[in-house]
Design a protein around this motif. Structure first.
Motif, PDB file in Angstrom:
ATOM      1  N   ARG A  99       0.907  -1.129   0.000  1.00  0.00           N
ATOM      2  CA  ARG A  99      -0.070   0.082  -0.026  1.00  0.00           C
ATOM      3  C   ARG A  99       0.849   1.289   0.046  1.00  0.00           C
ATOM      4  O   ARG A  99       0.620   2.305  -0.650  1.00  0.00           O
ATOM      5  CB  ARG A  99      -1.000   0.086   1.145  1.00  0.00           C
ATOM      6  N   THR A 100       1.885   0.987   0.784  1.00  0.00           N
ATOM      7  CA  THR A 100       2.886   2.270   0.812  1.00  0.00           C
ATOM      8  C   THR A 100       3.407   2.695  -0.393  1.00  0.00           C
ATOM      9  O   THR A 100       3.506   4.025  -1.105  1.00  0.00           O
ATOM     10  CB  THR A 100       3.999   2.001   1.886  1.00  0.00           C
ATOM     11  N   ILE A 110       0.939   4.070  -2.821  1.00  0.00           N
ATOM     12  CA  ILE A 110       0.749   5.414  -2.553  1.00  0.00           C
ATOM     13  C   ILE A 110       1.792   6.477  -2.994  1.00  0.00           C
ATOM     14  O   ILE A 110       1.622   7.598  -3.654  1.00  0.00           O
ATOM     15  CB  ILE A 110       0.278   5.832  -0.957  1.00  0.00           C
ATOM     16  N   LEU A 137       1.712   6.645  -6.615  1.00  0.00           N
ATOM     17  CA  LEU A 137       0.600   7.634  -7.250  1.00  0.00           C
ATOM     18  C   LEU A 137       0.815   9.051  -7.012  1.00  0.00           C
ATOM     19  O   LEU A 137       0.683   9.996  -7.842  1.00  0.00           O
ATOM     20  CB  LEU A 137      -0.747   7.267  -6.364  1.00  0.00           C
ATOM     21  N   ILE A 138       1.666   9.427  -5.847  1.00  0.00           N
ATOM     22  CA  ILE A 138       2.028  10.588  -5.366  1.00  0.00           C
ATOM     23  C   ILE A 138       2.880  11.266  -6.479  1.00  0.00           C
ATOM     24  O   ILE A 138       2.780  12.336  -6.959  1.00  0.00           O
ATOM     25  CB  ILE A 138       2.372  10.871  -4.007  1.00  0.00           C
TER      26      ILE A 138
END
Length: 534
Positions: free
Chosen positions: A15-16, A19, A22-23
């Motif tokens: 998940r990290t 993210i 994505l960022i």
């Protein structure tokens, strides 16, 4: 897809990573678009500047050719412009509209933007002899923009990809992997037996090691905390019953807000005050407090609190729409717990209306309904503060005084004199902008403050229309017509003086200069006649 969603939900490392990717992707798109846009704008400005430079280069030759009417020389100027890649078409027109020379390198858009420059006579600088019109080659400019944008975009994209990969590797190696292992061991721990965690190798002295120490300390105190929690729960139940009795029966509105500014509870008095249905379950369906408030001193975001805000009381006065009437409510918010506020609401409509009415009366001229001297002094102080903050903005101060006003009172009576004052005040209020200010200082003296107005033409336009309307006689009783004359003085705050009081004095001096000049006219303090009189 369901499998991937499950992994994202249960795996911190995955998940990290997702993210971060994505960022990085979002930032990359934003910065890429911004960089491309800024580079494109820079190229566009460079080409426009280049066109202006070309026009400046040929302007002297064009002056001679246009002055002599030499079409051959004008055509050479046109050909010289067309030899540049950024110019698609060029045309030179004489002052009488005839075309001296023109040329085009390729067909273009008939609606394309053009750049025009007037060419003045070499012997009479104020006389235009011809006009040069240049049509930029937008296709060539767009090609330059595309080349520059592609280079900037590629470099920035590579940089963002590299940064994103490095950040992912560092987070996975030094953060998510140790936390994942610690989580597995913690899930198998039997805290009630006194079993404790062991910090991962390499993390004993960092934040993860401190986390392990904290968890072990929490385990040691767990049993004692359970008994203390039971005792506190009983005490809280007693306090809640006591609070509920007050909450339901007090006349003041009492409510609680969460960290997002949503109402989580409200007593019957609060529901009546804000017109909320009595059966609304605020715990399950919270209502944003900002949605209940229209205008006032408190803004919507003021009801959102953060963990870093201090534990101090805050107070607002907010307005509620109640049909055609506005009701005012005083709010006092006090910290209840982390992310929670307790508020008390009182209806202060009558007190607010009385205070507003008293303030309006104190700053309003009872005869004309305009501002009075106190209101003028207040507005002048506001303008002074604004001028200190923005010294580059200038403001106009206009002083008006009736010509022979005593004669009107003596001849037609004070009633007609009052009508004349109202007449002049109404014209002034109608001519100025909403943000400007008109006041009657007393007797037949008026003053006008024009905010952000330093253009002499704009001021003279207002005064011209004012005097034109004054030429229409005022119809008094018994068919008597009264003509009003006004002498006007103007001073500019920020031009004539930087001190507001001195500007008032200068405006008054200019008004007396207008009287000496024959009355029913105006004078600026900066005029030579006023300066000499000073």
């Amino acid at each position: 897809m369901p499998r991937l969603l499950l992994l994202l939900h249960t795996r911190l490392a995955l998940r990290t990573t997702a993210i971060i990717l994505l960022i990085v992707t979002l930032l990359g798109v934003v910065f890429l678009a911004l960089a491309v846009y800024l580079r494109a704008e820079s190229v566009q400005r460079e080409q426009q500047s280049r066109i202006q430079e070309l026009l400046t280069t040929v302007e002297r030759t064009a002056q001679i050719g246009c002055f002599l009417g030499d079409r051959h020389l004008a055509q050479e100027v046109t050909d010289g412009l067309l030899s540049n890649n950024i110019v698609r078409a060029a045309r030179i027109e004489a002052a009488d509209g005839t075309t001296l020379a023109s040329g085009r390198t390729n067909p273009g858009d008939p609606d394309a933007a053009t750049v025009t420059r007037d060419v003045f006579s070499p012997f009479e600088p104020g006389t235009s002899v011809c006009e040069i019109t240049v049509e930029p080659d937008q296709d060539y400019i767009d090609e330059l923009v595309a080349q520059a944008s592609n280079f900037i975009g590629g470099a920035l994209l590579l940089q963002l990809v590299g940064i994103g990969l490095c950040v992912i590797l560092v987070v996975v190696r030094f953060v998510t992997r140790p936390i994942t292992g610690l989580s597995h061991r913690l899930s198998e721990l039997e805290a009630e037996t006194g079993q404790q965690l062991q910090a991962p190798k390499g993390n004993r002295d960092d934040e993860i090691g401190q986390l392990v120490i904290s968890v072990n300390a929490m385990i040691d105190n767990l049993v004692q905390s359970l008994s203390e929690e039971r005792r506190l729960r009983l005490e809280r139940e007693v306090e809640e019953r006591r609070y509920r009795a007050i909450f339901d029966n007090v006349e003041a509105g009492i409510f609680e807000l969460d960290g997002g500014g949503f109402i989580r509870s409200a007593n019957p008095a609060f529901r009546r005050l804000f017109g909320m249905p009595g059966g609304t379950n605020l715990e399950r369906h919270p209502v944003a407090f900002a949605s209940l408030v229209s205008d006032g001193d408190g803004e919507a975001q003021s009801f959102v609190i953060g963990d870093d805000q201090g534990g101090h009381d805050r107070q607002w006065e907010v307005a509620l729409e109640d049909g055609d009437r506005k009701r005012w409510v005083s709010l006092i918010l006090s910290p209840l717990e982390t992310g929670r506020l307790q508020g008390v609401a009182h209806d202060i409509t009558e007190r607010k209306e009385a205070a507003d009415a008293a303030e309006r009366m104190a700053m309003t001229d009872p005869l004309t309904g305009l501002g009075n001297r106190r209101g003028f002094d207040h507005r002048l102080a506001v303008m002074a503060r604004h001028h200190r903050l923005y010294p580059e903005r200038c403001h106009a101060l206009i002083t008006l005084d009736f010509d022979h006003f005593k004669r009107i009172n003596d001849t037609y009576g004070h009633q007609v004199g009052d009508r004349a004052l109202n007449h002049v005040g109404a014209i002034l209020a109608d001519l100025v902008r909403q943000r400007d200010y008109v006041a009657r200082l007393g007797g037949d003296e008026f003053v006008v403050l024009l905010e952000g107005c330093s253009e002499r033409d704009e001021i003279e336009s207002i005064l011209t229309r004012f005097l034109e309307r004054l030429r229409t006689p005022l119809q008094a009783d018994d068919g008597v017509e009264v003509t009003v004359g006004v002498s006007i003085g103007i001073a500019l705050l920020g031009v004539d003086a930087d001190d507001p009081q001195q500007t008032v004095q200068f405006s008054d001096m200019a008004m007396y200069a207008a009287k000496r000049a024959g009355r029913n006219t105006w004078r600026f303090y900066g005029d030579a006649s006023v300066a000499n009189a000073d």
